[in-house]
Design a protein around this motif. Structure first.
Motif, PDB file in Angstrom:
ATOM      1  N   CYS A   1      -9.193   5.200  -1.391  1.00  0.00           N
ATOM      2  CA  CYS A   1      -8.800   4.843  -0.604  1.00  0.00           C
ATOM      3  C   CYS A   1      -9.406   3.310  -0.771  1.00  0.00           C
ATOM      4  O   CYS A   1     -10.411   2.992  -1.478  1.00  0.00           O
ATOM      5  CB  CYS A   1      -8.841   4.737   0.578  1.00  0.00           C
ATOM      6  SG  CYS A   1     -10.232   4.948   1.447  1.00  0.00           S
ATOM      7  N   GLU A   2      -8.492   2.417  -0.733  1.00  0.00           N
ATOM      8  CA  GLU A   2      -8.610   0.637  -0.533  1.00  0.00           C
ATOM      9  C   GLU A   2      -9.618   0.520   0.132  1.00  0.00           C
ATOM     10  O   GLU A   2      -8.990   0.330   1.255  1.00  0.00           O
ATOM     11  CB  GLU A   2      -7.473   0.201  -0.543  1.00  0.00           C
ATOM     12  CG  GLU A   2      -7.038  -1.637  -1.067  1.00  0.00           C
ATOM     13  CD  GLU A   2      -5.869  -2.422  -0.433  1.00  0.00           C
ATOM     14  OE1 GLU A   2      -5.715  -3.157  -0.421  1.00  0.00           O
ATOM     15  OE2 GLU A   2      -4.546  -1.348  -0.336  1.00  0.00           O
ATOM     16  N   PRO A   3     -10.341  -0.507  -0.632  1.00  0.00           N
ATOM     17  CA  PRO A   3     -11.771  -1.500   0.216  1.00  0.00           C
ATOM     18  C   PRO A   3     -11.200  -1.968   1.485  1.00  0.00           C
ATOM     19  O   PRO A   3     -10.178  -2.398   1.657  1.00  0.00           O
ATOM     20  CB  PRO A   3     -11.847  -2.168  -0.494  1.00  0.00           C
ATOM     21  CG  PRO A   3     -12.097  -1.184  -1.813  1.00  0.00           C
ATOM     22  CD  PRO A   3     -10.704  -0.231  -2.304  1.00  0.00           C
ATOM     23  N   GLY A   4     -11.219  -1.969   2.236  1.00  0.00           N
ATOM     24  CA  GLY A   4     -11.079  -2.166   3.693  1.00  0.00           C
ATOM     25  C   GLY A   4     -10.533  -1.514   5.030  1.00  0.00           C
ATOM     26  O   GLY A   4      -9.707  -1.410   6.012  1.00  0.00           O
ATOM     27  N   THR A   5      -9.638  -0.327   4.059  1.00  0.00           N
ATOM     28  CA  THR A   5      -9.314   0.680   4.672  1.00  0.00           C
ATOM     29  C   THR A   5     -10.536   1.931   5.583  1.00  0.00           C
ATOM     30  O   THR A   5      -9.857   3.559   5.357  1.00  0.00           O
ATOM     31  CB  THR A   5      -7.945   1.060   4.224  1.00  0.00           C
ATOM     32  OG1 THR A   5      -8.343   2.312   3.276  1.00  0.00           O
ATOM     33  CG2 THR A   5      -7.235   0.543   3.930  1.00  0.00           C
TER      34      THR A   5
ATOM     35  N   TYR B   1      -8.509   1.079 -10.101  1.00  0.00           N
ATOM     36  CA  TYR B   1      -7.191   1.536  -9.819  1.00  0.00           C
ATOM     37  C   TYR B   1      -6.252   0.696 -10.085  1.00  0.00           C
ATOM     38  O   TYR B   1      -6.427  -0.859  -9.564  1.00  0.00           O
ATOM     39  CB  TYR B   1      -7.179   1.729  -8.701  1.00  0.00           C
ATOM     40  CG  TYR B   1      -6.021   2.407  -8.290  1.00  0.00           C
ATOM     41  CD1 TYR B   1      -4.769   3.063  -8.787  1.00  0.00           C
ATOM     42  CD2 TYR B   1      -5.132   1.686  -7.016  1.00  0.00           C
ATOM     43  CE1 TYR B   1      -3.837   3.736  -7.926  1.00  0.00           C
ATOM     44  CE2 TYR B   1      -3.790   1.644  -6.876  1.00  0.00           C
ATOM     45  CZ  TYR B   1      -3.205   2.979  -7.236  1.00  0.00           C
ATOM     46  OH  TYR B   1      -1.994   2.728  -6.859  1.00  0.00           O
ATOM     47  N   PHE B   2      -5.598   0.258 -10.791  1.00  0.00           N
ATOM     48  CA  PHE B   2      -4.546  -0.689 -10.581  1.00  0.00           C
ATOM     49  C   PHE B   2      -3.362  -0.824  -9.316  1.00  0.00           C
ATOM     50  O   PHE B   2      -2.854   0.382  -9.815  1.00  0.00           O
ATOM     51  CB  PHE B   2      -3.975  -1.079 -11.852  1.00  0.00           C
ATOM     52  CG  PHE B   2      -3.012  -1.724 -12.402  1.00  0.00           C
ATOM     53  CD1 PHE B   2      -3.135  -2.991 -12.252  1.00  0.00           C
ATOM     54  CD2 PHE B   2      -1.614  -2.034 -12.323  1.00  0.00           C
ATOM     55  CE1 PHE B   2      -2.328  -4.459 -11.841  1.00  0.00           C
ATOM     56  CE2 PHE B   2      -0.289  -2.929 -12.462  1.00  0.00           C
ATOM     57  CZ  PHE B   2      -0.908  -3.435 -11.787  1.00  0.00           C
ATOM     58  N   ASP B   3      -3.368  -1.287  -8.929  1.00  0.00           N
ATOM     59  CA  ASP B   3      -1.998  -1.665  -8.049  1.00  0.00           C
ATOM     60  C   ASP B   3      -1.014  -1.979  -7.990  1.00  0.00           C
ATOM     61  O   ASP B   3      -0.743  -3.247  -8.732  1.00  0.00           O
ATOM     62  CB  ASP B   3      -2.722  -2.280  -6.422  1.00  0.00           C
ATOM     63  CG  ASP B   3      -1.079  -1.894  -5.711  1.00  0.00           C
ATOM     64  OD1 ASP B   3      -0.986  -1.611  -5.502  1.00  0.00           O
ATOM     65  OD2 ASP B   3      -2.141  -1.905  -4.012  1.00  0.00           O
ATOM     66  N   PRO B   4       0.224  -1.900  -8.281  1.00  0.00           N
ATOM     67  CA  PRO B   4       1.310  -1.929  -9.387  1.00  0.00           C
ATOM     68  C   PRO B   4       1.677  -2.580  -8.565  1.00  0.00           C
ATOM     69  O   PRO B   4       3.263  -3.369  -8.747  1.00  0.00           O
ATOM     70  CB  PRO B   4       2.143  -0.126  -9.725  1.00  0.00           C
ATOM     71  CG  PRO B   4       1.918   0.385  -8.621  1.00  0.00           C
ATOM     72  CD  PRO B   4       0.144   0.010  -7.892  1.00  0.00           C
ATOM     73  N   VAL B   5       2.276  -2.742  -6.831  1.00  0.00           N
ATOM     74  CA  VAL B   5       2.949  -3.274  -5.856  1.00  0.00           C
ATOM     75  C   VAL B   5       2.192  -4.580  -5.948  1.00  0.00           C
ATOM     76  O   VAL B   5       2.795  -5.817  -6.049  1.00  0.00           O
ATOM     77  CB  VAL B   5       2.454  -2.547  -4.674  1.00  0.00           C
ATOM     78  CG1 VAL B   5       3.087  -3.627  -3.742  1.00  0.00           C
ATOM     79  CG2 VAL B   5       3.684  -1.528  -5.141  1.00  0.00           C
ATOM     80  N   GLU B   6       0.362  -5.221  -5.944  1.00  0.00           N
ATOM     81  CA  GLU B   6      -0.040  -6.320  -5.096  1.00  0.00           C
ATOM     82  C   GLU B   6      -0.318  -6.452  -6.658  1.00  0.00           C
ATOM     83  O   GLU B   6      -1.127  -7.726  -6.502  1.00  0.00           O
ATOM     84  CB  GLU B   6      -0.954  -5.425  -4.521  1.00  0.00           C
ATOM     85  CG  GLU B   6      -0.836  -4.827  -3.879  1.00  0.00           C
ATOM     86  CD  GLU B   6      -0.818  -5.701  -2.049  1.00  0.00           C
ATOM     87  OE1 GLU B   6      -0.554  -7.533  -2.394  1.00  0.00           O
ATOM     88  OE2 GLU B   6       0.229  -5.864  -1.148  1.00  0.00           O
ATOM     89  N   ARG B   7      -0.014  -5.883  -7.637  1.00  0.00           N
ATOM     90  CA  ARG B   7      -0.722  -6.301  -8.913  1.00  0.00           C
ATOM     91  C   ARG B   7      -2.264  -6.484  -9.408  1.00  0.00           C
ATOM     92  O   ARG B   7      -2.738  -7.834  -9.834  1.00  0.00           O
ATOM     93  CB  ARG B   7       0.370  -7.493  -9.280  1.00  0.00           C
ATOM     94  CG  ARG B   7       1.252  -7.135  -9.351  1.00  0.00           C
ATOM     95  CD  ARG B   7       2.058  -6.508 -10.391  1.00  0.00           C
ATOM     96  NE  ARG B   7       1.563  -6.813 -11.434  1.00  0.00           N
ATOM     97  CZ  ARG B   7       1.938  -6.186 -13.417  1.00  0.00           C
ATOM     98  NH1 ARG B   7       2.624  -5.015 -12.197  1.00  0.00           N
ATOM     99  NH2 ARG B   7       1.544  -6.175 -13.910  1.00  0.00           N
TER     100      ARG B   7
END
Length: 512
Positions: free
Chosen positions: A273-277, A358-364
Motif C-alpha cells: 500500500c501507499e505510505p501514509g495509508t 511503484y510508479f503511480d501513473p496518476v500522481e506521477r
C-alpha cells in the motif's frame, strides 16, 4: 488435549512420522482425514483471500531460494535464539521464553517420577555440591542463580551457558558433495593448528558455494517477486500477493502436538500500500482476519486480538497484532498481522541492486510501498478447529446413558461432507447407496459409503470424525423412494426423496 491427540491417531487425522522406527520428534504425517481437513482449511483461506477479491493474486514459490535472499532479509545473521540446556532433565529451551524467577529465589525441581527424582538428587549433590530434600518426585531447597529464569520442564536452576542456535535448515545444492573436498583438506593437514572462529571460517569456505536453506517463511518470495508480479499483471497499489505452503524451522521448543513443529504450513499474504495509508489497512486486515477465523468457530469467544508491546516488535515492524486462540494450555498465537513498513523491499533492493518501487501513473511519482502482512499458521489452524469442535455429551442409548464424542466441525472444514449408509447389506439397499455416493462424487462432494457395523455405531463413528450429515437407505426407500437424513449436531432425522438428496446436501453446504 490428550483426548484430541488420541482421536487424531485413532481416526486417521494425524500420525507420528516414522512411527515404526520410533518416530521423529516434532514431525507429523496427516492421515486420510487430516489431509482433507487441512486442505479444506487452506482452500477456504485461498477462496476468501484470493478468489473473493480483485486486489490479491497468488504465488507458489520455490522452497529453496538463493542464499542472498536470506542475507538480505536478515535471517542468516539474526534468525537465531538464545538456547540453554537444563543439566538436570536435559531439556533444551529458549532462554527468553523460560519461567521468570528472582535471583536467589527458592525453587522446586519436579521430575517425571520418583526414580528420576532420586537420580537427580544424587547428580546435583555430586556435580554442584548442593544437598536438596526429596518429597516424592519433587526436590526442595534449590535456589535460583544469577539468571532470572529456570528450566520450563522441571524448574531446575542448574543450566548450561546460553548459546545461539540458527533456526534455518541447511542443505547443499548441486550434484557435487562438498564433504569430499573437506575430507581431503583435513587429511592433508590444512586445518592443523586452527581453532575457534578461524576453524569455523575455514570450514565454511568449503561449503559456502553450495550451501542453501529451506525457507523459514513464505514471505520473502513475495517480496523478491514483487516487481515481476506487479508488472506482469499490471497491478495498481494497493494490492496483495498470497502464498500458502510449507516452511521449516529448526525449532528449539517443540510442543503441544502439531502446534509447534519443525515442518509446518503457512497461509501468508503481503499487502502493498501507499505510505501514509498503512495504518488504515493495518486495522482493516486485523478486523478481516479476525472475522474469518470466527466464522468457522463454535465458540468465537475463544478468539481474541492482542496488540504487541513495543518490546515485542520485530526490528522491521511498526506494529503487530496477534490473533490468539484459547487452547487447552492457554492463549497462544494463531496468526500475526504485522505492519512491516518498507523494510523488506528496501533491503532486497539494496542487496540485489534492483529497483523495487511503484510508479503511480496518476500522481506521477515513485515510492517504495509499505507492507501489511497477515501471516497465519495452517497447521495451527487445524489444531484450533479440532479443539473448538471436540465435544462430549451424555445421550440415552439402548444400554442406558452413553457418552457421545462429536467433532462439530464447520461443514466447509469437515473431511467427509456426507456418509451414505444402507441399513442392511441386502434387498438392493447397497446398490442404491453406491449409486447415491457416485452422484455426490460427480458434484464434487466428498462422500463416504459405510456399511460396517450396526447403524448406531456407524452414526457414532461419523459423529467422531465430524461428518455433518448421514443419509440412510432403508426399507421405506424401497417402498416410497425416500431416505433418512440425519444431522450430526442435533441428531435429528427427517425423510427426503432420494432423488433430491444431492441437491439437499448442496443447499446445506451453501447455507453454511
Amino acid at each position: 488435549m490428550q483426548k484430541i491427540i488420541s482421536l487424531c491417531k485413532r481416526r486417521g487425522f494425524v500420525f507420528q512420522s516414522s512411527e515404526i522406527y520410533g518416530g521423529l520428534k516434532s514431525a507429523y504425517d496427516y492421515g486420510p482425514l487430516g489431509v482433507e481437513m487441512k486442505r479444506n482449511l487452506m482452500n477456504a483461506w485461498w477462496r476468501d483471500t484470493v478468489h473473493s477479491r480483485e486486489d490479491v493474486v497468488g504465488l507458489d514459490a520455490s522452497i529453496i531460494m538463493h542464499p542472498k535472499v536470506w542475507q538480505a532479509s536478515g535471517h542468516l545473521s539474526g534468525f537465531s535464539d538464545p538456547l540453554v540446556d537444563c543439566k538436570v532433565c536435559k531439556e533444551r529451551f529458549r532462554a527468553d521464553k523460560a519461567p521468570a524467577v528472582e535471583p536467589g529465589q527458592e525453587v522446586t525441581i519436579e521430575l517425571a517420577d520418583k526414580g528420576r527424582a532420586k537420580a537427580a538428587l544424587t547428580y546435583i549433590e555430586e556435580q554442584f555440591g548442593v544437598t536438596l530434600k526429596r518429597s516424592g518426585r519433587q526436590l526442595n531447597g534449590a535456589k535460583a542463580g544469577d539468571r532470572p529464569y529456570v528450566c520450563p520442564n522441571c524448574g531446575s536452576p542448574f543450566m548450561s551457558d546460553e548459546r545461539n542456535f540458527n533456526l534455518m535448515f541447511r542443505s547443499f545444492y548441486g550434484p557435487v558433495d562438498p564433504m569430499g573436498a573437506l575430507a581431503s583438506a583435513i587429511e592433508s593437514g590444512e586445518f592443523n593448528g586452527l581453532s575457534g572462529a578461524d576453524l569455523r571460517q575455514k570450514l565454511d569456505g568449503f561449503t559456502k558455494d553450495s550451501t542453501v536453506y529451506l525457507r523459514p517463511e513464505t514471505a520473502q518470495a513475495m517480496f523478491v517477486q514483487y516487481a515481476n508480479i506487479q508488472q506482469s499483471m499490471s497491478l495498481k497499489i494497493p494490492f496483495g500477493i498470497a502464498q500458502a505452503g510449507k516452511s521449516f524451522r529448526n525449532e528449539i521448543t517443540v510442543e503441544h502436538f502439531i502446534f509447534r513443529s519443525c515442518e509446518f504450513e503457512q497461509m501468508e499474504m503481503e499487502f502493498f500500500c501507499e505510505p501514509g495509508t498503512e495504518d488504515e489497512w493495518f486495522e482493516y486486515w486485523k478486523e478481516t482476519r479476525m472475522g474469518w477465523w470466527k466464522k468457522f468457530a463454535n465458540n468465537p469467544e475463544n478468539f481474541r486480538v492482542r496488540t504487541h508491546e513495543a518490546s515485542e516488535l520485530a526490528h522491521y515492524a511498526k506494529g503487530c497484532y496477534d490473533v490468539e486462540y484459547r487452547f487447552p494450555w492457554g492463549w497462544d498465537e494463531l496468526e500475526g498481522i504485522a505492519n512491516r513498513t518498507d523494510y523488506d523491499l528496501k533491503k532486497h533492493a539494496e542487496h540485489s541492486g534492483s529497483k523495487i518501487e511503484y510508479f503511480d501513473p496518476v500522481e506521477r511519482k515513485r515510492y517504495t510501498p509499505y507492507v501489511i502482512e497477515p501471516a497465519a499458521g495452517a497447521t495451527r489452524g487445524v489444531l484450533t478447529y479440532l479443539c473448538d469442535a471436540y465435544h462430549e455429551e451424555q445421550v440415552e442409548g439402548p444400554k442406558g446413558t452413553d457418552t457421545r464424542v462429536v467433532l462439530k466441525l464447520h461443514p466447509q472444514l469437515a473431511p467427509v461432507k456426507v456418509a451414505v449408509m444402507p441399513l442392511v447389506k441386502k434387498n438392493g439397499m447397497p446398490e442404491k447407496a453406491r449409486a447415491l455416493v457416485d452422484a455426490l462424487f460427480r458434484r464434487g462432494i466428498n462422500a463416504s459409503y459405510d456399511a460396517q457395523n450396526a447403524i448406531g455405531k456407524r452414526y457414532r463413528r461419523h459423529d467422531e470424525i465430524g461428518t455433518p450429515w448421514c443419509l440412510t437407505i432403508d426399507g421405506e426407500t424401497l417402498e416410497d423412494g425416500t431416505i433418512t437424513i440425519r444431522d450430526r449436531d442435533t441428531m435429528e432425522q427427517r425423510r427426503i426423496p432420494i432423488d433430491d438428496a444431492v441437491t439437499e446436501i448442496e443447499t446445506l453446504l451453501r447455507s453454511e
